[in-house]
Design an enzyme around this catalytic site. Structure first.
Site, PDB file in Angstrom:
ATOM      1  N   GLY A  46      67.612  54.140  32.069  1.00  0.00           N
ATOM      2  CA  GLY A  46      67.787  53.630  33.132  1.00  0.00           C
ATOM      3  C   GLY A  46      68.923  53.502  32.579  1.00  0.00           C
ATOM      4  O   GLY A  46      69.540  52.328  32.438  1.00  0.00           O
ATOM      5  N   GLN A  51      76.061  48.198  36.456  1.00  0.00           N
ATOM      6  CA  GLN A  51      75.977  47.582  35.159  1.00  0.00           C
ATOM      7  C   GLN A  51      76.737  48.047  34.314  1.00  0.00           C
ATOM      8  O   GLN A  51      77.122  47.293  33.187  1.00  0.00           O
ATOM      9  CB  GLN A  51      74.332  48.481  34.109  1.00  0.00           C
ATOM     10  CG  GLN A  51      73.240  47.125  34.351  1.00  0.00           C
ATOM     11  CD  GLN A  51      72.184  48.398  33.898  1.00  0.00           C
ATOM     12  OE1 GLN A  51      71.371  49.180  34.521  1.00  0.00           O
ATOM     13  NE2 GLN A  51      71.673  47.277  33.041  1.00  0.00           N
ATOM     14  N   CYS A  91      65.592  46.174  29.041  1.00  0.00           N
ATOM     15  CA  CYS A  91      67.059  46.019  29.829  1.00  0.00           C
ATOM     16  C   CYS A  91      68.442  46.231  29.144  1.00  0.00           C
ATOM     17  O   CYS A  91      68.637  45.471  28.067  1.00  0.00           O
ATOM     18  CB  CYS A  91      67.531  44.940  31.025  1.00  0.00           C
ATOM     19  SG  CYS A  91      68.564  45.356  31.793  1.00  0.00           S
ATOM     20  N   LEU A  92      69.333  47.396  29.227  1.00  0.00           N
ATOM     21  CA  LEU A  92      70.344  47.708  28.425  1.00  0.00           C
ATOM     22  C   LEU A  92      71.474  46.508  28.532  1.00  0.00           C
ATOM     23  O   LEU A  92      72.659  45.827  27.965  1.00  0.00           O
ATOM     24  CB  LEU A  92      71.486  49.342  29.481  1.00  0.00           C
ATOM     25  CG  LEU A  92      70.145  49.640  28.555  1.00  0.00           C
ATOM     26  CD1 LEU A  92      71.064  51.360  28.817  1.00  0.00           C
ATOM     27  CD2 LEU A  92      69.946  50.208  26.484  1.00  0.00           C
ATOM     28  N   HIS A 133      63.245  48.711  38.694  1.00  0.00           N
ATOM     29  CA  HIS A 133      64.364  48.095  37.658  1.00  0.00           C
ATOM     30  C   HIS A 133      64.976  48.243  38.272  1.00  0.00           C
ATOM     31  O   HIS A 133      66.557  47.500  38.420  1.00  0.00           O
ATOM     32  CB  HIS A 133      63.863  48.613  36.076  1.00  0.00           C
ATOM     33  CG  HIS A 133      64.585  47.360  35.312  1.00  0.00           C
ATOM     34  ND1 HIS A 133      64.354  46.727  34.962  1.00  0.00           N
ATOM     35  CD2 HIS A 133      65.966  47.958  35.310  1.00  0.00           C
ATOM     36  CE1 HIS A 133      65.231  46.179  33.819  1.00  0.00           C
ATOM     37  NE2 HIS A 133      65.898  47.008  34.341  1.00  0.00           N
ATOM     38  N   GLU A 134      65.547  49.442  38.853  1.00  0.00           N
ATOM     39  CA  GLU A 134      67.228  49.709  38.601  1.00  0.00           C
ATOM     40  C   GLU A 134      67.821  49.297  40.131  1.00  0.00           C
ATOM     41  O   GLU A 134      68.764  49.005  40.259  1.00  0.00           O
ATOM     42  CB  GLU A 134      67.068  51.807  37.950  1.00  0.00           C
ATOM     43  CG  GLU A 134      67.251  51.889  36.913  1.00  0.00           C
ATOM     44  CD  GLU A 134      67.375  51.093  35.391  1.00  0.00           C
ATOM     45  OE1 GLU A 134      69.455  50.798  35.956  1.00  0.00           O
ATOM     46  OE2 GLU A 134      67.563  50.788  34.412  1.00  0.00           O
ATOM     47  N   HIS A 137      69.132  46.049  39.904  1.00  0.00           N
ATOM     48  CA  HIS A 137      70.036  46.175  39.507  1.00  0.00           C
ATOM     49  C   HIS A 137      71.212  46.333  40.947  1.00  0.00           C
ATOM     50  O   HIS A 137      71.850  45.586  40.739  1.00  0.00           O
ATOM     51  CB  HIS A 137      70.603  46.982  38.460  1.00  0.00           C
ATOM     52  CG  HIS A 137      70.744  46.547  37.210  1.00  0.00           C
ATOM     53  ND1 HIS A 137      71.172  45.305  36.742  1.00  0.00           N
ATOM     54  CD2 HIS A 137      69.309  47.352  36.065  1.00  0.00           C
ATOM     55  CE1 HIS A 137      70.557  45.243  35.478  1.00  0.00           C
ATOM     56  NE2 HIS A 137      69.369  46.328  35.214  1.00  0.00           N
TER      57      HIS A 137
END
Length: 167
Positions: A46, A51, A91-92, A133-134, A137
């Site tokens: 994701g 991000q 997480c990225l 989660h997204e 962000h």
């Protein structure tokens, strides 16, 4: 398509709240394509526009093993949450860090697809975790902010050291 730079925690831009997308036009469609390419290249499941330093409410996800089932959520809103589950998240924007976070076990969300058409998604398990989660962000929150202050400080130190070694 182009690979985008993924911001790394504790970059303050990760705490900016994304604005709603006013119109799903060619610019947004290109953003979706670039975000998808970036997510796949980074081996993520994701990615939120925040991000990649674009502060608009756009999310791409792909939970499939085959990596060919892209989900696009534009202006996503969770309208119902049920239950509670604890899941180890990564997480990225926080590479190499994984920790347990408590979230709703299942959700119902509304969003626009890549063509700007509204849809409703009923999600549970990993899909529900990923959507929450997204959306965090997009709301300026990184998953480590659910952790203790001590863990947050350790992660910040680790990320700063990592940045020094990759410059």
């Amino acid at each position: 398509m182009a690979l985008l730079n993924i911001l790394r925690y504790p970059d303050p831009r990760l705490n900016l709240v994304a604005k709603p997308v006013e119109q799903v036009d060619e610019r947004i469609k290109q953003l979706v394509a670039d975000m998808a390419e970036t997510m796949y290249e980074a081996k993520g499941i994701g990615l939120a526009a925040t991000q990649v330093d674009v502060h608009e409410r756009v999310v791409v996800m792909d939970l499939s093993e085959s990596r060919d089932q892209l989900q696009v959520l534009i202006n996503p809103v969770i309208i119902k949450r049920d239950g509670e589950t604890v899941y180890e998240e990564g997480c990225l924007s926080v590479p190499g860090v994984y920790d347990k976070v408590t979230r709703a076990e299942s959700i119902v969300a509304e969003a626009l697809d890549a063509e700007g058409k509204p849809y409703t998604i009923h999600a549970d398990g990993l899909q529900a975790i990923c959507i929450q989660h997204e959306i965090d962000h997009l709301d300026g929150k990184v998953f480590v902010q659910y952790l203790s202050r001590l863990k947050q400080e350790r992660i910040k130190t680790k990320m700063k050291k990592l940045d020094k070694h990759t410059l």
